[in-house]
Scaffold this active site. Structure first.
Site, PDB file in Angstrom:
ATOM      1  N   TRP A  72       0.893  -1.156   0.000  1.00 50.67           N
ATOM      2  CA  TRP A  72       0.000   0.000   0.000  1.00 50.67           C
ATOM      3  C   TRP A  72       0.927   1.199   0.000  1.00 50.67           C
ATOM      4  O   TRP A  72       1.631   1.454   0.988  1.00 50.67           O
ATOM      5  CB  TRP A  72      -0.895  -0.012   1.240  1.00 50.67           C
ATOM      6  CG  TRP A  72      -1.904   1.082   1.246  1.00 50.67           C
ATOM      7  CD1 TRP A  72      -3.134   1.068   0.655  1.00 50.67           C
ATOM      8  CD2 TRP A  72      -1.788   2.363   1.887  1.00 50.67           C
ATOM      9  NE1 TRP A  72      -3.783   2.262   0.875  1.00 50.67           N
ATOM     10  CE2 TRP A  72      -2.975   3.067   1.620  1.00 50.67           C
ATOM     11  CE3 TRP A  72      -0.794   2.981   2.639  1.00 50.67           C
ATOM     12  CZ2 TRP A  72      -3.201   4.356   2.096  1.00 50.67           C
ATOM     13  CZ3 TRP A  72      -1.015   4.267   3.107  1.00 50.67           C
ATOM     14  CH2 TRP A  72      -2.209   4.938   2.839  1.00 50.67           C
ATOM     15  N   LYS A 589      -7.320  -2.772   4.194  1.00 47.35           N
ATOM     16  CA  LYS A 589      -8.229  -3.088   5.306  1.00 47.35           C
ATOM     17  C   LYS A 589      -7.597  -2.744   6.645  1.00 47.35           C
ATOM     18  O   LYS A 589      -8.275  -2.272   7.545  1.00 47.35           O
ATOM     19  CB  LYS A 589      -8.613  -4.570   5.265  1.00 47.35           C
ATOM     20  CG  LYS A 589      -9.687  -4.883   6.279  1.00 47.35           C
ATOM     21  CD  LYS A 589     -10.726  -5.784   5.727  1.00 47.35           C
ATOM     22  CE  LYS A 589     -11.907  -5.903   6.664  1.00 47.35           C
ATOM     23  NZ  LYS A 589     -12.956  -4.926   6.347  1.00 47.35           N
TER      24      LYS A 589
HETATM   25  O1  M6R Z   1      -9.599  -2.182  11.847  1.00 48.73           O
HETATM   26  P1  M6R Z   1     -10.291  -0.944  12.303  1.00 48.73           P
HETATM   27  O2  M6R Z   1     -11.698  -1.157  12.659  1.00 48.73           O
HETATM   28  O3  M6R Z   1      -9.517  -0.233  13.406  1.00 48.73           O
HETATM   29  O4  M6R Z   1     -10.244   0.017  11.048  1.00 48.73           O
HETATM   30  C1  M6R Z   1     -10.772   1.296  11.096  1.00 48.73           C
HETATM   31  C2  M6R Z   1     -10.989   1.848   9.705  1.00 48.73           C
HETATM   32  O5  M6R Z   1      -9.796   1.844   8.982  1.00 48.73           O
HETATM   33  C3  M6R Z   1     -12.047   1.075   8.914  1.00 48.73           C
HETATM   34  O6  M6R Z   1     -13.252   1.020   9.597  1.00 48.73           O
HETATM   35  C4  M6R Z   1     -12.254   1.733   7.548  1.00 48.73           C
HETATM   36  O7  M6R Z   1     -12.851   2.982   7.705  1.00 48.73           O
HETATM   37  C5  M6R Z   1     -13.066   0.846   6.621  1.00 48.73           C
HETATM   38  N1  M6R Z   1     -12.558   0.996   5.285  1.00 48.73           N
HETATM   39  C6  M6R Z   1     -14.504   1.177   6.579  1.00 48.73           C
HETATM   40  O8  M6R Z   1     -15.224   0.427   5.673  1.00 48.73           O
END
Ligand code: M6R
Length: 594
Positions: A72, A589
Site C-alpha cells: 500500500w 483493510k
Molecule cells: O480495523 P479498524 O476497525 O480499526 O479500522 C478502522 C478503519 O480503517 C475502517 O473502519 C475503515 O474505515 C473501513 N474501510 C470502513 O469500511
C-alpha cells in the site's frame, strides 16, 4: 499497511509465498514482489495484485527460502520499481511501516556512493544492512546495526545471498509474527497467511530480532539477549465468509450479518465487567473510520443504559491532543483489525496513564486484544471485503451489550428496560435478514445516486452516525462524493449544496418529526429525498419522499436495518459504476501507518 511474508521449507517456496501473499492483500494491493534465494536471488515485481506475479515465476525461482510483499504505497507511486523486495548487494528486504528519517538516511547513503532504484522510504534499509555486511557484520548483527539508525515503524524480513537458508526479522512498531511447522520456518504480518505452511506462531514485540532457519527460531532483543515469546496455534479454522453465490465478498458479508450477530451475542452474553470497568465515571471511546461510526451510534445507548458520560474520540486526533484524563476514566477502543496504528498509539497512551482499556475487537490474535485489560469481542469472522460490513453491525451490538453490562453492574437498568432491550437484541439477526430482502428497491436508489454522482446523508441521534457510515460506505465503494450531517446542522451551511435533483438520504429514527421538517426543507429546494424509515413513520415520509424504503424494526432494530440498507446502496452504486467492490482503489483493510 503492506503485508510481508517469508518462508523456508525445504522445497521450492515461490508458489507458497504467492499463496500466502494473496491472503495478506487486505493490507494493501497496489503492487507485489517476491525474492527467492538460489544461487543469487531470483526477483520479480509487478504493479497490481499478488496473482500478477505468477506468470513471471520460472525455473530460476526454485530456491527453498524467500520473501514476498504486497504494498500500500506511502512513498513513491504504485509501480513495479517501487515494489518490494528491495535488493542491494546481496541483501533483499521487505518492509511494512514508515521510516520517518528516510530522507536524511538516503542523503547520507548517496554521499557515501550508494545509488537508489526506487522512491520508497524502505530502500534505505537494505543499503544500511549491506554497508554493515561490507564492514564484516553477520546477518543478524547487520540487521541490528541498521535498526539502530532507523526512526519510525517497521517490520522487516531480510534474505541474504550469503546465507540462503536463513531469514532475519526485526520489529519496531509494526506487527509481525514468526512461525514454525514441520521442517518449516516463516514470517508474516498475520498468522492467517501461514495456514497450511506452519502450525505455531509467536508475535514479536517491539525491539525483537529473530533468526529463522529450518532448524529453529531464535528471538532476541536489540541488545542480543534471548527473549521468550508466547507460541500459539495458527488458526486453520477461521477463513471468512464463503461467496455463497454472490459475486463479491462484500455482498456475501452483508448477507452473513445475521449469523455474525448471533455469534457475537453468544460470545458476549456470559461476559462480566471487572470492578475497575464497572466503576467508570467516564467512558472515552476511541476508534477510526467505520469503527468510530459504530461507536457513535452506540454513544447514547451507553449513556442512557449506564448513566455514565461517554466521549467519542478520533484516534488520530486524540493521540496527539494531550487531553486531560479525568479520574475514573475507562477507555473503550473499537477496531475490527485490532492493529490500526492510531488506535494502538492511543492504547499505549492509556496504558502509560494506567487507564483501564476495554478492546472491542474482531481479530482475537491482534495486538490490541493482547494488550487490553478486557477484550469485549466481536465475532464477525474474517472480513475479506475491504469495507467494514458485518464487523460494523457486530461492533454496534457489542457496544449495546457493553452499555447494558455496565448498566446492570451499576443498577441503572430497570427490569422492564432490560426485557425490552433483550427482545430487541434477539430480533436483530432477523431484522438484518428482512432488510436485505429490500435489495431491489435499494438497488434502484443506488442507480439514481450513481447518475447524480453525489449524495447527502442525514440523521439524528444514532441515525446521524448511521448517516456518516452510509456516506463513508458510498465514498469508499463507489468513489461518489458523499457527505453526512446531523440533520439539525443542515441549515447552518450544508443546505447550500442542494440543487435540483440532489439525492438526500434521511436515516429516520429518533425525533422523526424534526427530521421530517429537515427533509421538507431540502425538498423545497429541489432535492430528491430518500427516506430510510420504520413502519411507524412511513406514512408521513411517503408524502414527501421520492423513495420511501420502509425498513423492519423500530428503535435499536431500525438502526441495524438502516445499516444493511446503506451497505446495499453503496454496493449497488459501486457495481453500476463498475468499481472493484472488494478491493476499492487506494484502500487497505488494516491501516497500520499513521
Ligand atoms: O480495523 P479498524 O476497525 O480499526 O479500522 C478502522 C478503519 O480503517 C475502517 O473502519 C475503515 O474505515 C473501513 N474501510 C470502513 O469500511
Amino acid at each position: 499497511m503492506c503485508g510481508i511474508v517469508g518462508l523456508i521449507n525445504g522445497h521450492a517456496v515461490a508458489a507458497d509465498l504467492i499463496t500466502a501473499l494473496g491472503r495478506l492483500e487486505y493490507r494493501g494491493y497496489d503492487s507485489a514482489g517476491i525474492a527467492v534465494a538460489g544461487p543469487g536471488f531470483a526477483v520479480h515485481k509487478v504493479a497490481g495484485r499478488a496473482a500478477g506475479l505468477i506468470p513471471g515465476i520460472n525455473q530460476t525461482f526454485g530456491g527453498q527460502a524467500g520473501i514476498a510483499h504486497t504494498r500500500w504505497a506511502t512513498h513513491g507511486r504504485a509501480e513495479a520499481h517501487n515494489a518490494h523486495p528491495h535488493v542491494v548487494d546481496g541483501v533483499a528486504v521487505v518492509h511494512n511501516g514508515i521510516i520517518e528519517n528516510h530522507a536524511e538516511l538516503r542523503a547520507e547513503l548517496i554521499a557515501r556512493g550508494h545509488r537508489f532504484a526506487s522512491e520508497t522510504d524502505s530502500e534505505v534499509i537494505p543499503h544500511l544492512i549491506a554497508d554493515a555486511c561490507a564492514a564484516g557484520a553477520e546477518p543478524a548483527e547487520a540487521v541490528r546495526q541498521a535498526c539502530t539508525v532507523l526512526h519510525g515503524a517497521y517490520a522487516i524480513a531480510v534474505l541474504f545471498e550469503t546465507a540462503p537458508d536463513r531469514l532475519i526479522v526485526a520489529r519496531q512498531g509494526s506487527p509481525v509474527m514468526v512461525a514454525r511447522g514441520d521442517g518449516a520456518a516463516a514470517v508474516a504480518s498475520d498468522p492467517a497467511a501461514l495456514a497450511g505452511f506452519c502450525t505455531e506462531y509467536a508475535a514479536l514485540a517491539d525491539g525483537d530480532i529473530a533468526e529463522l532457519g529450518r532448524d529453529g527460531i531464535a528471538i532476541m532483543d536489540f541488545s542480543g539477549r534471548p527473549v521468550v515469546r508466547k507460541w500459539e496455534d495458527v488458526n486453520e479454522g477461521e477463513t471468512g465468509t464463503e461467496l455463497r453465490g454472490f459475486t463479491t465478498y462484500t455482498r456475501a458479508e452483508i448477507a452473513a450479518q445475521p449469523e455474525a450477530l448471533r455469534r457475537t451475542d453468544a460470545a458476549l452474553l456470559p461476559l462480566l465487567l471487572p470492578d475497575a470497568v464497572a466503576a467508570a465515571e467516564r467512558i472515552v471511546v476511541v476508534a477510526c473510520g467505520s469503527s468510530l461510526f459504530a461507536a457513535a451510534t452506540a454513544r447514547q445507548w451507553i449513556e442512557q443504559l449506564a448513566g455514565v458520560p461517554c466521549d467519542l474520540e478520533i484516534a488520530s486526533e486524540y493521540r496527539t491532543r494531550e487531553a486531560p484524563i479525568s479520574r475514573g476514566t475507562v477507555a473503550v477502543l473499537v477496531s475490527q483489525s485490532g492493529e490500526t496504528a492510531d488506535t494502538l498509539a492511543v492504547q499505549t497512551l492509556f496504558r502509560e496513564k494506567r487507564v483501564p482499556v476495554v478492546a472491542v475487537v474482531n481479530v482475537a490474535q491482534s495486538q490490541m486484544a493482547r494488550d487490553a485489560d478486557l477484550v469485549w469481542p466481536t465475532k464477525a469472522g474474517r472480513e475479506l471485503g475491504v469495507a467494514a460490513t458485518k464487523s460494523f453491525t457486530c461492533q454496534m451490538l457489542a457496544l449495546v451489550r457493553f452499555g447494558l453490562a455496565l448498566g446492570l453492574a451499576r443498577g441503572t437498568v430497570t427490569s422492564c428496560r432490560l426485557a425490552k432491550i433483550e427482545r430487541e437484541i434477539a430480533g436483530l439477526p432477523e431484522i438484518c435478514h428482512q432488510a436485505e430482502a429490500l435489495e431491489p428497491q435499494l438497488a434502484a436508489i443506488a442507480r439514481m445516486i450513481a447518475m447524480e454522482n453525489e449524495a447527502l446523508f442525514l440523521g439524528r441521534g444514532p441515525g446521524a452516525a448511521l448517516a456518516a457510515e452510509g456516506a463513508l460506505k458510498l465514498k469508499e465503494l463507489s468513489y461518489i462524493r458523499a457527505e453526512a450531517y446531523a440533520a439539525g446542522e443542515l441549515k447552518h451551511g450544508p443546505i447550500a449544496l442542494i440543487r435540483e435533483g440532489s439525492p438526500v438520504l434521511a436515516c429516520v429514527g429518533e425525533h422523526a418529526e424534526k427530521t421530517l421538517a429537515n427533509a421538507e426543507e431540502v425538498r423545497a429546494r429541489g432535492a430528491c429525498v430518500v427516506a430510510l424509515v420504520g413502519a411507524a413513520e412511513a406514512a408521513r415520509f411517503e408524502r414527501i419522499a421520492e423513495h420511501c424504503v420502509v425498513l423492519p424494526g423500530s428503535g435499536l432494530g431500525l438502526v441495524f436495518a438502516q445499516a444493511v440498507a446503506v451497505q446495499l446502496i453503496a454496493v449497488h452504486a459501486a457495481e453500476v459504476l463498475g468499481r472493484d467492490v472488494d478491493r476499492p482503489r487506494n484502500l487497505a483493510k488494516s491501516v497500520t501507518v499513521e
